[in-house]
Design an enzyme around this catalytic site. Structure first.
Site, PDB file in Angstrom:
ATOM      1  N   ASP A 103      68.770 122.902  86.608  1.00  0.00           N
ATOM      2  CA  ASP A 103      70.075 121.947  86.271  1.00  0.00           C
ATOM      3  C   ASP A 103      71.030 121.624  86.539  1.00  0.00           C
ATOM      4  O   ASP A 103      70.358 121.372  88.205  1.00  0.00           O
ATOM      5  CB  ASP A 103      70.874 123.288  86.309  1.00  0.00           C
ATOM      6  CG  ASP A 103      71.213 124.114  87.372  1.00  0.00           C
ATOM      7  OD1 ASP A 103      70.993 124.194  89.047  1.00  0.00           O
ATOM      8  OD2 ASP A 103      72.698 124.292  87.839  1.00  0.00           O
ATOM      9  N   GLU A 169      72.136 126.779  89.213  1.00  0.00           N
ATOM     10  CA  GLU A 169      73.041 126.115  90.666  1.00  0.00           C
ATOM     11  C   GLU A 169      74.901 125.386  90.608  1.00  0.00           C
ATOM     12  O   GLU A 169      75.467 125.913  90.904  1.00  0.00           O
ATOM     13  CB  GLU A 169      71.917 125.804  91.489  1.00  0.00           C
ATOM     14  CG  GLU A 169      72.550 125.444  93.156  1.00  0.00           C
ATOM     15  CD  GLU A 169      73.510 124.389  93.731  1.00  0.00           C
ATOM     16  OE1 GLU A 169      74.297 124.706  94.865  1.00  0.00           O
ATOM     17  OE2 GLU A 169      73.492 123.484  92.962  1.00  0.00           O
TER      18      GLU A 169
END
Length: 488
Positions: A103, A169
């Site tokens: 991500d 994250e």
């Protein structure tokens, strides 16, 4: 290949020849806008996970490759998709867990980008794009190193390998601890490599041995039951903006150092780092002075900092002659190594409550916590990593602290207390992670791939017992102490 030297040469050649395909795959990943924040399309994060999983399958190295999620403890909702792949160790070899995240941060103001954030663009020896450095490059460094190991010594090597490529994250890793618990058997390893940090500069590799912790929360300041006319009541009634400005100003002293009682500092030496370098790497213009006291790196690595990262208030275009009844801000604090994040948050909350002007009503919400991390540098895996970095970059590695935080490392330590954790990365100081025009220095990427491939070869060349007996890094290697005893 029969000799260790020829194995290493074969891996070295394979790593070099695999860079073009690794960069092509990285470009394809950058094209996927995998922002995991609320309000962004979750289908893009799923698409990213599927693309990463397919790259893992294409290596032909893993017994299982799956996309999995875990529950977020606070809400019970499922977290974002992560990729989990496993290959069991054989013949006494250790197992290595390779971590990165797929991500990315939102792009912010797209007008500030010199090229489209989700169209990978090469210029000046750098690859530009959101996630090109943080952290899709970490994923491709892991995969390219594995490809080089396979091509160099064959796919029947004995090293155990697990991949954990997270999908949230940047959004806070809210299901991370539960994911570790749910998948503990698959993720358990002797060595964990977290490829989500940086290097000293574009030519000098680094191992990150300290990270600050962090706490983040939303503060609402309320002074009125409703908005009022600024001409009719201004001068007698405190508006929320005035109260917020006065309150926030108490968080720092005249030098810009944090002025909150109860926040601690770590006493540790730091390397030489000039103000000129700070200006260059941080983009600090002439005439704007640094803040804080002490050496520059001590301010970044070993002392707390507080930043206001967001504010809800009337915008300039919607400004009116009105006293605002309430203002909300997001406060992000970095916590010095050695202090628990919750303790730091409690100190900041107590300070704000004690300094609220004019009896302003304060509300605290959305608290997040991440503890700091200190590495025990005496472990055998650290020595193996230093050797590999030296061989891959051609210069000695350095141990660095990082002012940023990787909160989930505390979860890794808690779940796998016997594992040695190596924090590495492919970023250099000009990567501009989280900022417009994020980029990856291509030569650094090449060296990072080679270094990790050589580390994998080293771990595959000797049994776990040989490493623990002190024979893994040379005849004169000291007997290692258990790494778990050194975590903080």
């Amino acid at each position: 290949m029969t000799s260790e030297l020829s194995r290493q040469d074969a891996v070295r050649e394979a790593a070099a020849s695999g860079i073009p395909s690794a960069l092509a795959d990285l470009g394809n990943l950058v094209r996927i806008p995998s922002v995991a924040f609320p309000g962004f399309d979750p289908a893009q994060v799923q698409r990213s996970a599927e693309a990463v999983a397919e790259l893992a399958r294409e290596t032909g190295l893993f017994e299982t490759v799956e996309i999995r999620t875990a529950a977020i403890p606070e809400t019970g909702e499922r977290g974002n998709p992560a990729v989990l792949a496993t290959r069991a160790a054989r013949n006494g070899r250790p197992t290595i867990l390779l971590y990165a995240h797929h991500d990315v941060q939102p792009v912010g103001d797209e007008a500030l980008w010199e090229s489209s954030p989700f169209e990978p663009t090469v210029r000046g020896g750098r690859l530009y794009g959101r996630g090109a450095a943080d952290d899709k490059a970490g994923i491709m460094a892991h995969l390219a190193a594995l490809r080089a190991l396979k091509e160099g010594i064959g796919d029947d090597f004995d090293l155990g390998v697990a991949l954990f490529f997270e999908g949230e994250e940047e959004a806070g890793s809210r299901s991370f601890a539960q994911f570790l618990s749910d998948n503990a058997d698959a993720l358990r390893a002797d060595v964990i490599v977290v490829a989500d940090s940086g290097n000293w500069d574009a030519k000098t590799p680094a191992l990150t041995v300290s990270l600050r912790g962090n706490t983040r929360f939303t503060l609402r300041v309320r002074t009125l039951e409703h908005a009022s006319h600024s001409g009719m009541f201004g001068g007698a009634v405190p508006d929320a903006m005035m109260a917020t400005v006065k309150l926030l100003a108490t968080l720092w002293d005249e030098d810009g150092a944090v002025a909150v009682a109860g926040l601690t500092e770590r006493d540790a030496e730091t390397p030489e780092y000039s103000e000129e370098t700070l200006r260059d790497e941080a983009g600090l213009p002439a005439g704007v002075s640094p803040v804080g006291r002490g050496t520059i790196l001590s301010r970044i690595w070993n002392k707390p900092s507080i930043t206001v990262t967001g504010i809800d208030a009337p915008s300039v275009v919607n400004a009116s002659n009105t006293l605002s009844p309430e203002i909300s801000v997001v406060i992000s604090a970095r916590v010095a190594p050695g202090q628990p994040a919750r303790e730091a948050y409690a100190a900041i909350e107590a300070h704000l409550r004690a300094h609220a002007p004019f009896g302003a009503q304060l509300t605290f919400s959305d608290q997040d916590y991440g503890d700091a991390f200190l590495v025990d540098t005496s472990g055998w895996a650290v020595e193996a990593a230093r050797e590999a970095l030296h061989e891959g970059y051609g210069v000695e590695s350095v141990d660095i602290g990082v002012g940023g935080s990787i909160p989930f490392i505390a979860d890794l330590v808690r779940e796998f207390p016997g594992a040695q954790i190596l924090v590495t990365g492919v970023e250099d100081p000009h990567a501009k992670a989280h900022s417009p025009n994020e980029s990856l220095h291509l030569e650094t990427f090449r060296n990072a791939v080679l270094s990790e491939a050589l580390l994998l070869e080293k771990l595959d060349a000797r049994t776990s017992q040989a490493w623990h007996d002190g024979s893994g890094i040379g005849a004169n290697a000291p007997l290692p102490e258990p790494l778990a005893s050194g975590h903080a």
